[in-house]
Design an enzyme around this catalytic site. Structure first.
Site, PDB file in Angstrom:
ATOM      1  N   GLU A 134       0.833  -1.201   0.000  1.00  0.00           N
ATOM      2  CA  GLU A 134       0.000   0.000   0.000  1.00  0.00           C
ATOM      3  C   GLU A 134       0.869   1.252   0.000  1.00  0.00           C
ATOM      4  OE1 GLU A 134      -3.401   1.829   3.034  1.00  0.00           O
ATOM      5  OE2 GLU A 134      -2.793  -0.268   3.143  1.00  0.00           O
ATOM      6  N   GLU A 138      -3.381  10.540   2.996  1.00  0.00           N
ATOM      7  CA  GLU A 138      -4.623  10.618   3.755  1.00  0.00           C
ATOM      8  C   GLU A 138      -4.695  11.968   4.475  1.00  0.00           C
ATOM      9  OE1 GLU A 138      -5.805   6.342   5.338  1.00  0.00           O
ATOM     10  OE2 GLU A 138      -3.697   6.764   5.760  1.00  0.00           O
TER      11      GLU A 138
END
Length: 260
Positions: A134, A138
């Site tokens: 990943e 964010e």
């Protein structure tokens, strides 16, 4: 900063429930360059998450009704409304294909509000018969002056860094980009290099799908803040581009114009 990833770990099993077998099987190879200005929502490119949540920490259910394209902008919304086991609904889209080394760029205006997360990331995991890898941007609604950067390699994270978003991620559109290479990852905000990773143990190797999501929590308060609903919230996406290594840059402001 604590490692805040139970929501992504939950994908390892929940994707198997949420996606059909045919959807999971699509796009097993690394894809080529593409640019989407969201004139429409092309469902041959994007899968819309619908009808499930990612675990007890998530206080909303993914709903196709919280995803729309209007005036060249993709919008993901979070709002009150009972669906499934949750009292709120939220939006997420993911590419059907996987993408490997290259330049990833998104132009986004994020939502604000404590307990909300506006995310642009890539992910692959056991539901796709691969390790959990990943790469993340964010923005937490409790502090939209910062964006959190992170990587996971074989489910190991703990690589969080914070970068400034001048003027605030929720006040207008900002450009977020990362250049993923075998030997390094470089992260950019509005064309400025904000972080570089060169440790091989912290660089994913598996092609991944591209995600955009807006979701909330009642429980991850240490990370995302105390949730307090103040009405519908919206994350907007103006553009997404993936440029393969050595490929031509696809728009004037692209980081790939300088790095390829």
């Amino acid at each position: 900063m604590r490692s805040p990833r139970p929501h992504r770990l939950a994908l390892l099993t929940l994707f198997t429930v949420g996606l059909s077998g045919s959807a999971l099987a699509e796009g097993t190879g690394s894809a080529t360059s593409f640019l989407d200005n969201f004139d429409t929502l092309d469902t041959s490119v994007w899968y819309v998450s619908d009808g499930w949540n990612n675990g007890a920490h998530q206080n909303c259910t993914w709903s196709k009704n919280q995803v729309r394209v209007e005036n060249g902008i993709a919008e993901l919304t979070f709002q009150e409304g009972k669906l499934g086991e949750r009292n709120y609904t939220c939006g997420e889209i993911q590419t059907r294909k996987r993408f490997g080394y290259g330049t990833y760029e998104a132009r986004i205006k994020t939502a604000d509000g404590s307990g909300l997360n506006s995310a642009f990331f890539t992910y692959i995991g056991p539901a796709d018969k691969k390790p959990h890898d990943e790469i993340d941007f964010e923005v937490l609604g409790k502090n939209t002056a910062k964006v959190q950067i992170n990587q996971y390699v074989s489910a190991k994270g703990g690589n969080e860094k914070l970068a400034d978003v001048p003027g605030g991620a929720n006040q207008g559109f900002n450009d977020y980009a990362f250049v993923w290479e075998k030997e390094r990852i470089r992260y950019y905000v509005n064309g400025e290099l904000v972080h570089e990773v060169t440790d091989p143990a912290k660089i994913p190797t598996n092609p991944q799908k591209i995600f955009f999501s807006l979701w909330g929590t009642d429980t991850l308060t240490d990370w995302m803040g105390t949730f307090a609903y103040k009405g519908p919230a919206t994350m907007q996406i103006d553009r997404i581009a993936f440029t393969a290594p050595g490929g031509d840059c696809q728009f004037a402001e692209s980081v790939a114009c300088r790095t390829n």
